[in-house]
Design a protein around this motif. Structure first.
Motif, mmCIF file in Angstrom:
data_model
loop_
_atom_site.group_PDB
_atom_site.id
_atom_site.type_symbol
_atom_site.label_atom_id
_atom_site.label_comp_id
_atom_site.label_asym_id
_atom_site.label_seq_id
_atom_site.Cartn_x
_atom_site.Cartn_y
_atom_site.Cartn_z
ATOM 1 N N ARG A 1 -4.529 7.085 -3.160
ATOM 2 C CA ARG A 1 -5.765 7.742 -3.605
ATOM 3 C C ARG A 1 -5.910 7.654 -5.117
ATOM 4 N N LEU A 2 -4.831 7.940 -5.841
ATOM 5 C CA LEU A 2 -4.875 7.884 -7.306
ATOM 6 C C LEU A 2 -5.063 6.461 -7.822
ATOM 7 N N SER A 3 -4.685 5.476 -7.020
ATOM 8 C CA SER A 3 -4.867 4.074 -7.403
ATOM 9 C C SER A 3 -6.245 3.547 -7.017
ATOM 10 N N GLY A 4 -7.032 4.386 -6.366
ATOM 11 C CA GLY A 4 -8.365 3.969 -5.952
ATOM 12 C C GLY A 4 -8.381 3.113 -4.704
ATOM 13 N N ILE A 5 -7.307 3.195 -3.912
ATOM 14 C CA ILE A 5 -7.197 2.398 -2.684
ATOM 15 C C ILE A 5 -7.478 3.309 -1.493
ATOM 16 N N ARG A 6 -8.439 2.917 -0.660
ATOM 17 C CA ARG A 6 -8.773 3.692 0.537
ATOM 18 C C ARG A 6 -7.909 3.198 1.694
ATOM 19 N N PRO A 7 -6.982 4.035 2.170
ATOM 20 C CA PRO A 7 -6.067 3.590 3.226
ATOM 21 C C PRO A 7 -6.707 3.644 4.615
ATOM 22 N N THR A 8 -7.203 2.528 5.086
ATOM 23 C CA THR A 8 -7.709 2.450 6.456
ATOM 24 C C THR A 8 -6.523 2.342 7.401
ATOM 25 N N PRO A 9 -6.725 2.615 8.677
ATOM 26 C CA PRO A 9 -5.621 2.454 9.624
ATOM 27 C C PRO A 9 -5.065 1.027 9.641
ATOM 28 N N GLU A 10 -5.937 0.037 9.507
ATOM 29 C CA GLU A 10 -5.488 -1.357 9.508
ATOM 30 C C GLU A 10 -4.645 -1.665 8.275
ATOM 31 N N LEU A 11 -5.109 -1.212 7.108
ATOM 32 C CA LEU A 11 -4.360 -1.435 5.870
ATOM 33 C C LEU A 11 -3.013 -0.726 5.940
ATOM 34 N N TRP A 12 -3.004 0.504 6.431
ATOM 35 C CA TRP A 12 -1.749 1.258 6.505
ATOM 36 C C TRP A 12 -0.760 0.571 7.444
ATOM 37 N N ALA A 13 -1.241 0.010 8.550
ATOM 38 C CA ALA A 13 -0.355 -0.709 9.478
ATOM 39 C C ALA A 13 0.290 -1.903 8.774
ATOM 40 N N GLU A 14 -0.470 -2.604 7.942
ATOM 41 C CA GLU A 14 0.083 -3.738 7.202
ATOM 42 C C GLU A 14 1.099 -3.270 6.158
ATOM 43 N N VAL A 15 0.819 -2.140 5.504
ATOM 44 C CA VAL A 15 1.777 -1.585 4.540
ATOM 45 C C VAL A 15 3.073 -1.214 5.261
ATOM 46 N N GLN A 16 2.967 -0.698 6.469
ATOM 47 C CA GLN A 16 4.162 -0.325 7.224
ATOM 48 C C GLN A 16 5.009 -1.539 7.589
ATOM 49 N N VAL A 17 4.385 -2.681 7.805
ATOM 50 C CA VAL A 17 5.149 -3.910 8.061
ATOM 51 C C VAL A 17 5.957 -4.267 6.814
ATOM 52 N N ILE A 18 5.315 -4.187 5.652
ATOM 53 C CA ILE A 18 6.013 -4.480 4.391
ATOM 54 C C ILE A 18 7.120 -3.452 4.168
ATOM 55 N N GLU A 19 6.816 -2.190 4.444
ATOM 56 C CA GLU A 19 7.810 -1.120 4.302
ATOM 57 C C GLU A 19 9.044 -1.415 5.150
ATOM 58 N N GLY A 20 8.847 -1.804 6.400
ATOM 59 C CA GLY A 20 9.971 -2.092 7.289
ATOM 60 C C GLY A 20 10.834 -3.219 6.763
ATOM 61 N N ALA A 21 10.213 -4.261 6.255
ATOM 62 C CA ALA A 21 10.969 -5.377 5.695
ATOM 63 C C ALA A 21 11.711 -4.957 4.431
ATOM 64 N N ALA A 22 11.084 -4.126 3.618
ATOM 65 C CA ALA A 22 11.733 -3.658 2.389
ATOM 66 C C ALA A 22 12.939 -2.782 2.707
ATOM 67 N N VAL A 23 12.799 -1.890 3.679
ATOM 68 C CA VAL A 23 13.922 -1.031 4.069
ATOM 69 C C VAL A 23 15.066 -1.889 4.598
#
Length: 82
Positions: free
Chosen positions: A54-76
């Protein structure tokens, strides 16, 4: 087709929004104690990540959040290997 990002690495254009979103919150990790080994990364702190987006001006849609979670899983997974 690849594009060149600020780091010089290639990112597919369709993945750029998810990469930008992840980079906006990639310092918001939730960790647990691992005793003498220090700590273990569990994943992103979703409340802090939401605020960071929100502070970065990015609106997290469900689709965008799902893609972020894929990156998160790989990073973990990568952090747990080291």
């Amino acid at each position: 087709m690849l594009t060149r990002g600020p780091s010089g690495s290639g990112v597919w254009p369709q993945n750029a929004p998810a990469v930008r979103a992840f980079l906006a919150v990639c310092n918001q990790w939730r960790t647990i104690s691992a005793g003498l080994a220090g700590f273990r990364v569990v994943g992103l702190d979703y409340s802090a990540a939401r605020a960071g987006l929100r502070l970065s001006g990015i609106r997290p849609t469900p689709e965008l959040w799902a893609e972020v979670q894929v990156i998160e899983g790989a990073a973990v997974a990568a952090m747990r290997e080291s």
